[in-house]
Enzyme design. Structure first.
Site, PDB file in Angstrom:
ATOM      1  N   HIS A 201     116.541 -59.899   4.609  1.00 15.57           N
ATOM      2  CA  HIS A 201     116.984 -61.282   4.810  1.00 15.57           C
ATOM      3  C   HIS A 201     117.812 -61.390   6.098  1.00 15.57           C
ATOM      4  O   HIS A 201     117.636 -62.319   6.878  1.00 15.57           O
ATOM      5  CB  HIS A 201     117.864 -61.756   3.638  1.00 15.57           C
ATOM      6  CG  HIS A 201     117.133 -61.918   2.339  1.00 15.57           C
ATOM      7  ND1 HIS A 201     117.593 -61.385   1.152  1.00 15.57           N
ATOM      8  CD2 HIS A 201     115.984 -62.574   2.023  1.00 15.57           C
ATOM      9  CE1 HIS A 201     116.761 -61.711   0.174  1.00 15.57           C
ATOM     10  NE2 HIS A 201     115.777 -62.417   0.673  1.00 15.57           N
TER      11      HIS A 201
ATOM     12  N   LYS B  77     117.615 -75.138 -14.479  1.00 15.46           N
ATOM     13  CA  LYS B  77     116.802 -74.945 -15.679  1.00 15.46           C
ATOM     14  C   LYS B  77     116.218 -73.535 -15.749  1.00 15.46           C
ATOM     15  O   LYS B  77     115.698 -73.122 -16.757  1.00 15.46           O
ATOM     16  CB  LYS B  77     115.678 -75.975 -15.721  1.00 15.46           C
ATOM     17  CG  LYS B  77     116.242 -77.376 -15.829  1.00 15.46           C
ATOM     18  CD  LYS B  77     115.221 -78.371 -16.345  1.00 15.46           C
ATOM     19  CE  LYS B  77     115.780 -79.764 -16.356  1.00 15.46           C
ATOM     20  NZ  LYS B  77     115.846 -80.360 -14.984  1.00 15.46           N
TER      21      LYS B  77
ATOM     22  N   ARG C 288     106.169 -60.584   3.891  1.00 10.08           N
ATOM     23  CA  ARG C 288     106.112 -59.127   3.796  1.00 10.08           C
ATOM     24  C   ARG C 288     104.655 -58.712   3.660  1.00 10.08           C
ATOM     25  O   ARG C 288     103.938 -58.614   4.623  1.00 10.08           O
ATOM     26  CB  ARG C 288     106.954 -58.625   2.627  1.00 10.08           C
ATOM     27  CG  ARG C 288     108.449 -58.713   2.899  1.00 10.08           C
ATOM     28  CD  ARG C 288     109.262 -58.687   1.653  1.00 10.08           C
ATOM     29  NE  ARG C 288     109.035 -59.887   0.870  1.00 10.08           N
ATOM     30  CZ  ARG C 288     109.629 -60.158  -0.292  1.00 10.08           C
ATOM     31  NH1 ARG C 288     110.453 -59.284  -0.809  1.00 10.08           N
ATOM     32  NH2 ARG C 288     109.379 -61.284  -0.923  1.00 10.08           N
TER      33      ARG C 288
ATOM     34  N   SER D 167     115.090 -58.298  -3.147  1.00  7.74           N
ATOM     35  CA  SER D 167     116.308 -58.427  -3.936  1.00  7.74           C
ATOM     36  C   SER D 167     116.123 -57.775  -5.301  1.00  7.74           C
ATOM     37  O   SER D 167     117.071 -57.211  -5.856  1.00  7.74           O
ATOM     38  CB  SER D 167     116.665 -59.903  -4.129  1.00  7.74           C
ATOM     39  OG  SER D 167     116.946 -60.503  -2.900  1.00  7.74           O
TER      40      SER D 167
END
Ligand code: ADP
Length: 167
Positions: free
Chosen positions: A18, A41, A92, A130
């Site tokens: 990132h 949500k 990616r 991540s």
């Protein structure tokens, strides 16, 4: 007036991949807003939205044309409201392509003139995500080479707290 770009994502947590995209965008555009988009949500991530924004601020501190924000709205609405014409996304593997193309089409439909600009991940970041970082942190593994050094302690600490206060 300069050209503004928006780099939207979950950033749960931000990785070196990132950060590379943030740096490259900051070289291309006059102003870049890195924005943590979250959906109330959907299940919360490993890191609170405040933590993610805080980590993004720390790692982009040296770039004066980078701002950090959070939003629970839609990316296209945010772009329209802030006069943003370019959306940055990192690509990616080929596997990123289909959903990214779909999202780019949707965003162009929802906000006329909004262009998605894809930046290819550098080879060294091509397999960085991540979710891998969360997995490493959860099991107390080294995060060296995965997240910017400045945020490593916080990533460890939060993951440790979730593991029952090991960190
Ligand atoms: P999202 O949930 O929106 O995919 P992420 O935080 O996972 O949020 O990713 C935000 C953006 O950063 C996406 O465009 C993603 O493809 C890109 N990205 C994620 N990891 C990397 C990486 N290692 N190198 C380059 N771009 C990346």
């Amino acid at each position: 007036m300069g050209v503004k770009a928006l780099y939207p994502g979950s950033f749960d947590p931000p990785t070196l991949g990132h950060l590379d995209i943030i740096k490259r965008s900051a070289n291309l555009f006059d102003e870049v807003t890195v924005c943590v988009f979250h959906n109330n949500k959907k299940p919360a991530g490993m890191f609170s939205v405040g933590d993610r924004a805080g980590m993004l601020s720390v790692i982009s501190q040296s770039m004066p044309n980078v701002k950090v924000d959070v939003s629970d709205g839609m990316v296209a609405d945010y772009a329209r409201e802030h006069g943003i014409k370019a959306l940055i996304r990192g690509l990616r593997a080929v596997s990123d392509y289909e959903s990214e193309a779909q999202m780019a089409m949707l965003n162009a439909q929802l906000c006329e003139g909004l262009e998605t600009v894809f930046l290819h991940a550098r080879p060294k970041h091509a397999f960085m995500s991540s979710s891998i970082v969360r997995e490493l942190a959860k099991y107390g593994k080294s995060l060296d080479g995965w997240v910017p050094r400045e945020i490593e302690p916080l990533v460890r600490q939060r993951a440790g707290m979730l593991n029952g206060n090991r960190g």
